[in-house]
Design a protein around this motif. Structure first.
Motif, short mmCIF file in Angstrom:
data_model
loop_
_atom_site.label_atom_id
_atom_site.label_comp_id
_atom_site.label_asym_id
_atom_site.label_seq_id
_atom_site.Cartn_x
_atom_site.Cartn_y
_atom_site.Cartn_z
N CYS A 185 0.80 -1.24 0.00
CA CYS A 185 0.00 0.00 0.00
C CYS A 185 0.83 1.28 0.00
CB CYS A 185 -0.94 0.03 1.19
SG CYS A 185 -2.00 -1.42 1.27
N LYS A 187 3.20 2.17 -1.67
CA LYS A 187 3.36 2.67 -3.03
C LYS A 187 2.08 2.56 -3.84
CE LYS A 187 6.20 2.32 -7.22
NZ LYS A 187 7.48 1.86 -7.76
N HIS A 236 11.34 9.57 -1.32
CA HIS A 236 11.47 8.20 -1.83
C HIS A 236 10.11 7.52 -1.93
CE1 HIS A 236 15.83 8.28 -1.68
NE2 HIS A 236 15.69 8.95 -0.54
N VAL A 237 10.01 6.58 -2.85
CA VAL A 237 8.76 5.85 -3.04
C VAL A 237 9.04 4.35 -2.93
CG1 VAL A 237 6.74 5.50 -4.50
CG2 VAL A 237 7.91 7.69 -4.54
N ASP A 295 2.96 3.59 5.88
CA ASP A 295 1.59 4.10 5.93
C ASP A 295 1.19 4.57 7.32
OD1 ASP A 295 0.92 3.49 3.23
OD2 ASP A 295 0.66 1.38 3.77
#
Lengths: 468, 468
Positions: B166, B168, B257-258, B385
């Motif tokens: 989740c 990303k 960052h992802v 998250d």
């Protein structure tokens, strides 16, 4: 604001309304000069009736909005919420005797949080203002409707706006985490969350997004942000037919590519842009496809996509060398609608979205419809989303041509539905398409949607005459 | 299905119900043996009451579901829809005398379209089955709850499931484009679209997602797919405190960052996984952070993130060398809940999501609560998250410890709300948290949600006793 003190001759009903509104609003927030209020009557849609507002209110606080809604409920006066009125479906058009509730003065960015990647804003914040403010924190608010320099976040939420970025980043709906909404009776409802995830109860947030002000008044929004991607690089590919360009779109998507933009302009559109800007876009082409990537290595991605375009029959593929050239190509695309408007007497902009595998059939169908009705219909499209904007050009002084324009506009929607699409990809229903909504969602859909509307607006005072 | 013919002693009401159900269902789709029906009484939540179903039905077609709902409406019998019953909130628990409507036999993948990037499925399709099927077309269906090998897409939609991806890719809700829903009275409602975009009317699709079967029965879903990303590479970072690990999470997200995964396991969790698997994870660490990237150059991204971990005080940073090592680390994370369950007598898994900037405070608060109630509470978290899963371990035979477990569980939710979070990031409300829902969404929220429920379920037969 001297103007607001020049009042229209007031009957008893309106007088009572104005007195009560002024009980909870500063004098400058209540506009009654008919010349002024008339200037708030319309958004940018064609062919949509607009009435004369009784008053325009410009609240600056949540409490003031609550006061307006309490007053409207007490007196049973319809309320038409408005942002920048850049909408294209008449959803912000006034009705006779209504309160126009303009949210443009509630324009504060309340918070930008780079760790949580959220912004908290009032509804009147301009899209471009927010975009630039979050950029300064290395963040990105993707939704970018063509009107992004002037349209408001509240309006974007009301119409669930799209833009050029959607093929990679999705529409406004995907960026709204939570809302504060003033209900019809003035109570305040908070929906959603400021967390990345959350499933506590029904998703009322999404119910308000795209509801065109018919369920409540959004007074605050918690928006999700992305990290700012690298500058995108754009490629232009010319095709001898729209069908070949659509075939390229299919190959690009089937190939697993994720362009940050994938746009199509037909010959009519290209010519119109050239006429307006003297950009020198290639007019001999039948369709111009623009693809962009904002990845770590956009040149490599463009090379791969360029090869797919050539395999689909592109007659020429020109990758931009740098950001400046890319921006110029984007500018051409962004100017498509204004350019078509400038060349034609009047235009009606359609907004039919089909599964992207049907894009070729859609565009060919529009060509047939243009021929049948003896009209120029330019097509630009968010091709990667299958979202076409056929622009019907006509002379509004010519009744027969106007009739043909309206009929062709409708036939385009019918074609979209036949192809498994929707009558509106991003502009909304408003007044313009309300007869068509029922055709798309069917009688059970209409019944359930009306019942939901009744829950939030039992007196029917919120933007009446829109959607249904 | 011989079992279905061994019937419980039937009173007149139940007899009438069964007769009418069998009018439109094949014999093998109607289960009445009390031993069999009892096995459908529960999902996987602790502390949630379950009643005895009158009957379990296993329809295979939309028409059969419509028949069940028409019958239930005619006889005013409650209906509890079920998928694989892997839920953690009691949302799928039976109530006394209900019809359990299991959608597990409606398990066909109807369409996978790589150009449109959609799949059309029935609700009983297993998440892993769909994932693997779309992989074969180079596509990716991201939502991956821990139970992905057994849970169904219908259940995922009902509970708006999350998972490891989740941070990303978002949750199930973001992948549901359109639904076919059998309403309480048996009518069929189609919501949404199969196009990339669409704003025709209110977003009823999202209203059904996460509604825990309380608004209608999902019988078909149009799901969005992504192109399959490159194999992700995982890094493990050890920290001397949970606070330091949370600081690293903040720096990673603040740095733009992802990651495709950003997970945290505390020492209790690490020890439990080691006990179960002998994986040899580092037990001296107070917190283990796992980060992954599925980008074009994951090693470079891991190096950047590793440096941020070190700057935040990581005592050791170990990037996986390859996919196999990465998979092992993921396996450790996926086994966290089963491992904690195996070490403890009984567990209650909480699911509080806070803004990620508050993650450190949340985890410290859980430590304080564990101390206060003299309990072991292991924490694993979808750290990116801010979604924590504190796992309260206790001896269910010990009434005092059980009471302390329940109180600590509640106090954790209270802390989450204080920190601006939600009582449930991804597991839902069900029975387990229904007293808490009102605390989160407030009285206006409850009133509007109940009113929406009433629109879709005026007789209150759809999964009664859940959510509110």
């Amino acid at each position: 604001m001297i103007m607001s003190r020049i009042e229209a001759p007031r009957d008893e009903v309106t007088g009572n309304l104005l007195d009560r509104l002024r009980d909870g609003l500063p004098a400058e927030a209540v506009l009654t000069d008919p010349d002024v209020t008339a200037s708030y009557a319309n958004d940018m849609a064609s062919f949509c009736a607009a009435g004369a507002p009784a008053v325009v209110v410009l609240p600056r606080t949540v409490e003031q909005v609550q006061h307006v809604m309490r007053t409207a409920t007490a007196l049973r006066v319809p309320v038409v919420p408005q942002g920048a009125r850049t909408g294209l479906s008449g959803a912000a058009n006034a009705s006779d005797g209504c309160i126009v509730l303009s949210l443009t003065k509630m324009d504060r960015i309340l918070e930008i949080n780079p760790v949580d990647r959220i912004a908290v804003v009032e509804p009147g914040v301009i899209n471009a203002t927010l975009s630039r403010a979050v950029n300064e924190h290395g963040l990105y608010y993707p939704p970018d409707p063509s009107s992004w320099e002037t349209c408001t976040i509240g309006g974007n939420i009301g119409t669930a706006s799209g833009g050029l970025c959607c093929v990679k980043y999705g529409v406004t709906a995907e960026y709204v985490l939570g809302l504060d909404v003033v209900l019809a009776d003035g109570r305040l409802l908070s929906t959603g969350r400021r967390t990345a995830k959350g499933v506590a109860g029904y998703d009322l947030t999404r119910l308000f997004v795209g509801s065109e002000g018919s369920l409540g008044i959004v007074v605050r929004a918690i928006l999700a942000l992305k990290p700012q991607p690298p500058q995108q690089l754009v490629l232009a590919a010319e095709f001898a037919s729209a069908a070949a360009a659509c075939e390229a779109v299919c190959r690009i998507m089937d190939g697993g590519h994720v362009p940050s933009l994938l746009e199509l302009m037909d010959r009519t559109t290209v010519k119109a842009v050239n006429e307006m800007t003297h950009m020198g876009l290639p007019e001999s082409t039948e369709a111009l496809l623009l693809a962009a990537f904002d990845t770590a290595d956009p040149a490599a991605d463009l090379a791969a996509v360029g090869a797919l375009c050539e395999a689909a029959g592109a007659t020429q593929v020109v990758p931009a060398d740098d950001a400046a050239e890319s921006e110029l190509l984007l500018q051409a695309r962004r100017l498509s609608l204004p350019a078509l408007e400038a060349t034609a007497g009047t235009t009606m902009i359609d907004d039919v979205c089909v599964p992207r595998s049907k894009l070729g059939e859609m565009i060919e169908g529009v060509e047939r419809i243009a021929e049948k009705y003896r009209l120029t219909i330019g097509v630009c499209a968010h091709a990667g989303d299958g979202n076409t904007h056929p622009v019907v050009c006509f002379d509004a002084q010519d009744p027969d041509e106007s009739r043909r324009a309206r009929e062709s506009f409708d036939e385009i929607m019918g074609l979209g539905l036949e192809l498994g699409g929707t009558i509106t990809g991003e502009h909304g229903v408003g007044i313009l398409k309300k007869e068509w909504l029922a055709r798309e969602i069917g009688p059970v859909g209409v019944e359930m949607q009306r019942a939901v509307k009744h829950v939030f607006d039992p007196l029917g005072i919120l933007n009446p005459g829109k959607l249904f």
